[in-house]
Scaffold this motif. Structure first.
Motif, PDB file in Angstrom:
ATOM      1  N   ILE A   1      -6.069  -0.189   0.932  1.00 45.81           N
ATOM      2  CA  ILE A   1      -6.560  -1.527   1.261  1.00 45.81           C
ATOM      3  C   ILE A   1      -5.398  -2.507   1.323  1.00 45.81           C
ATOM      4  CG2 ILE A   1      -7.887  -3.487   0.377  1.00 45.81           C
ATOM      5  CD1 ILE A   1      -9.992  -1.492  -0.593  1.00 45.81           C
ATOM      6  N   ASN A   2      -4.484  -2.430   0.348  1.00 38.23           N
ATOM      7  CA  ASN A   2      -3.343  -3.345   0.338  1.00 38.23           C
ATOM      8  C   ASN A   2      -2.476  -3.165   1.583  1.00 38.23           C
ATOM      9  OD1 ASN A   2      -4.214  -4.216  -2.157  1.00 38.23           O
ATOM     10  ND2 ASN A   2      -2.722  -3.003  -3.317  1.00 38.23           N
ATOM     11  N   ALA A   3      -2.307  -1.925   2.028  1.00 41.08           N
ATOM     12  CA  ALA A   3      -1.524  -1.681   3.249  1.00 41.08           C
ATOM     13  C   ALA A   3      -2.200  -2.328   4.451  1.00 41.08           C
ATOM     14  CB  ALA A   3      -1.348  -0.180   3.459  1.00 41.08           C
ATOM     15  N   ASP A   4      -3.531  -2.241   4.518  1.00 38.70           N
ATOM     16  CA  ASP A   4      -4.265  -2.910   5.603  1.00 38.70           C
ATOM     17  C   ASP A   4      -4.056  -4.416   5.549  1.00 38.70           C
ATOM     18  OD1 ASP A   4      -5.315  -0.577   6.662  1.00 38.70           O
ATOM     19  OD2 ASP A   4      -7.210  -0.725   5.575  1.00 38.70           O
ATOM     20  N   GLU A   5      -4.057  -4.970   4.329  1.00 33.94           N
ATOM     21  CA  GLU A   5      -3.941  -6.425   4.201  1.00 33.94           C
ATOM     22  C   GLU A   5      -2.600  -6.930   4.726  1.00 33.94           C
ATOM     23  OE1 GLU A   5      -6.587  -7.663   3.673  1.00 33.94           O
ATOM     24  OE2 GLU A   5      -7.741  -6.612   2.155  1.00 33.94           O
ATOM     25  N   VAL A   6      -1.541  -6.133   4.570  1.00 28.82           N
ATOM     26  CA  VAL A   6      -0.242  -6.540   5.117  1.00 28.82           C
ATOM     27  C   VAL A   6      -0.358  -6.758   6.625  1.00 28.82           C
ATOM     28  CG1 VAL A   6       2.140  -5.826   5.526  1.00 28.82           C
ATOM     29  CG2 VAL A   6       1.090  -5.410   3.297  1.00 28.82           C
ATOM     30  N   THR A   7      -1.051  -5.824   7.301  1.00 28.92           N
ATOM     31  CA  THR A   7      -1.254  -5.966   8.747  1.00 28.92           C
ATOM     32  C   THR A   7      -2.107  -7.187   9.061  1.00 28.92           C
ATOM     33  OG1 THR A   7      -1.089  -3.573   9.039  1.00 28.92           O
ATOM     34  CG2 THR A   7      -2.123  -4.825  10.815  1.00 28.92           C
ATOM     35  N   HIS A   8      -3.163  -7.409   8.293  1.00 24.39           N
ATOM     36  CA  HIS A   8      -4.059  -8.542   8.560  1.00 24.39           C
ATOM     37  C   HIS A   8      -3.320  -9.872   8.415  1.00 24.39           C
ATOM     38  CE1 HIS A   8      -7.544  -5.744   7.093  1.00 24.39           C
ATOM     39  NE2 HIS A   8      -7.022  -5.357   8.248  1.00 24.39           N
ATOM     40  N   VAL A   9      -2.573 -10.000   7.340  1.00 22.74           N
ATOM     41  CA  VAL A   9      -1.820 -11.241   7.139  1.00 22.74           C
ATOM     42  C   VAL A   9      -0.752 -11.387   8.214  1.00 22.74           C
ATOM     43  CG1 VAL A   9      -0.373 -12.551   5.545  1.00 22.74           C
ATOM     44  CG2 VAL A   9      -2.283 -11.203   4.661  1.00 22.74           C
ATOM     45  N   GLY A  10      -0.107 -10.265   8.547  1.00 18.41           N
ATOM     46  CA  GLY A  10       0.907 -10.313   9.599  1.00 18.41           C
ATOM     47  C   GLY A  10       0.329 -10.760  10.926  1.00 18.41           C
ATOM     48  N   ASN A  11      -0.879 -10.288  11.248  1.00 16.55           N
ATOM     49  CA  ASN A  11      -1.536 -10.733  12.482  1.00 16.55           C
ATOM     50  C   ASN A  11      -1.800 -12.231  12.444  1.00 16.55           C
ATOM     51  OD1 ASN A  11      -1.592  -8.177  13.609  1.00 16.55           O
ATOM     52  ND2 ASN A  11      -3.642  -7.701  12.870  1.00 16.55           N
ATOM     53  N   GLY A  12      -2.244 -12.717  11.287  1.00 18.83           N
ATOM     54  CA  GLY A  12      -2.489 -14.152  11.170  1.00 18.83           C
ATOM     55  C   GLY A  12      -1.234 -14.964  11.390  1.00 18.83           C
ATOM     56  N   ASN A  13      -0.140 -14.565  10.752  1.00 18.65           N
ATOM     57  CA  ASN A  13       1.129 -15.274  10.935  1.00 18.65           C
ATOM     58  C   ASN A  13       1.583 -15.235  12.385  1.00 18.65           C
ATOM     59  OD1 ASN A  13       1.890 -16.301   8.354  1.00 18.65           O
ATOM     60  ND2 ASN A  13       2.343 -14.227   7.659  1.00 18.65           N
TER      61      ASN A  13
END
Length: 392
Positions: A321-333
């Motif tokens: 889940i944490n690995a997915d969140e890195v991608t999600h936050v990166g997409n937002g940025n």
């Protein structure tokens, strides 16, 4: 389709533009249903459908430039435009979902198969390959149980055949006209704060207070913001599925630990903060950068605690889940910088968003130490990290 002569470039282009239109419209409608329907397990199923439709549309988009078209081109046709508008007009999301599964999805799959049979393998090899990839995605859609997977509809096929070219095309209705005050929830779930402690209670808080809300937020962005760039909507569709998968992972773990969904009250904090956003960038900032950013901090902390406790099974879930969140936050940025044009504009938006949340009495600082390593991977700058540190 009775025409036996393979389509030329113009007809192939038009057919694929119509197909892309159908995939995108059904993606939007499915996303709107996900937000509004009550059944959490159906939301998870729809999360797969949204992602499969997004991938199908993207396959078509990547083929279109080779047919003298822009990648994001779509061609609506009258009968199908009215059909999709009719789906949107239905007020009951359960009925909408039933029609998607029983009519819209099977028809879309049938049309792709008809197009596959029509295209020339050698002259239009790239389109044949594209349609094969599209068919593979559509075969994974939720389809009727126990009967033939055929929708029995012809609006989309008629449009591709050109039978309604002279008919007036109605403007598309928004799949989600406004952001609802609250997303759909089962009647048996109650809102509140649990007095219980322990891992099961924490996991229960996560799937209803964070994961399913995040899926609904990304679905709402897809359904309510058709003007957003395709790449952004595609990333949101992937996150819809990620969050649905997180729900499945954690729900399964709750069951393994002897708990049940509904054992504890639920919260809507993540959704309620999201609804304060007034524009697409504000909404992305609230969810993708601020909310998911805090998730990077908390998720890593929980992972380390679970590892120390020896709970390898739950720790593995949080690791992914944490690995997915890195991608999600990166997409937002990435998308905020794309939409706003500069780091300075993003910083100004972030400051305004924090004032907006503070005025509604929502805390804006991370309640735990920053996960600096993952935040850097997700695209936070050193200046942004310095601003987020309490001692900055």
């Amino acid at each position: 389709m009775t025409e036996k002569v393979p389509p030329d470039v113009a007809e192939s282009r038009r057919s694929l533009q119509i197909l892309r239109y159908a995939c995108v419209r059904l993606m939007e409608i499915a996303a709107g249903v996900l937000v509004r329907i009550a059944d959490s397990h159906i939301k998870v199923v729809i999360s797969r459908d949204v992602w499969n439709l997004a991938q199908a549309a993207d396959h078509v988009g990547r083929r279109l430039p080779g047919l003298r078209s822009s990648a994001e081109a779509m061609t609506p046709v009258a009968g199908y435009a009215e059909f999709t508008n009719g789906l949107i007009r239905i007020s009951d999301p359960a009925e909408q979902y039933n029609l998607l599964v029983s009519q819209a999805f099977p028809e879309l799959r049938d049309v792709v198969r008809l197009l596959q049979a029509r295209h020339d393998q050698l002259a239009d090899e790239a389109s044949v390959s594209c349609l094969k990839s599209v068919a593979e995605q559509l075969d994974q859609l939720t389809l009727p149980t126990g009967g033939p997977a055929s929708g029995g509809r012809r609006e989309l096929a008629h449009g591709i055949e050109g039978l309604d070219r002279d008919e007036q095309i109605p403007p598309p209705l928004s799949a989600l006209e406004s952001i609802p005050r609250r997303p759909g929830r089962e009647a048996g779930l109650t809102e509140g704060t649990s007095r219980a402690s322990g891992l099961v209670r924490h996991l229960h808080d996560m799937i209803f207070g964070i994961e399913i809300c995040a899926a609904e937020i990304c679905a709402a962005l897809i359904a309510h913001h058709p003007e957003a760039p395709w790449g952004l909507r595609y990333d949101m569709a992937k996150q819809v599925r990620d969050e649905g998968r997180h729900f499945e992972l954690i729900a399964n773990r709750i069951a393994e630990l002897g708990g049940q969904l509904g054992d504890h009250p639920i919260k809507f904090d993540v959704w309620d903060k999201f609804t304060l956003g007034r524009t697409l960038p504000e909404r992305i900032n609230i969810e993708q950068r601020m909310g998911e950013g805090i998730g990077l901090d908390g998720g890593m902390m929980i992972y380390r605690v679970l590892k120390k406790m020896g709970d390898e099974r739950t720790a593995l879930i949080f690791d992914y889940i944490n690995a997915d969140e890195v991608t999600h936050v990166g997409n937002g940025n990435r998308w905020l910088r794309e939409l706003l044009g500069s780091d300075e504009a993003v910083a100004a938006l972030d400051a305004e968003t924090r004032r907006l949340l503070a005025a509604a009495n929502w805390p804006t600082a991370s309640p735990m130490p920053l996960n600096v390593e993952d935040r850097i991977l997700a695209g936070f700058t050193e200046a942004e990290l310095a601003e987020l540190r309490p001692d900055a």
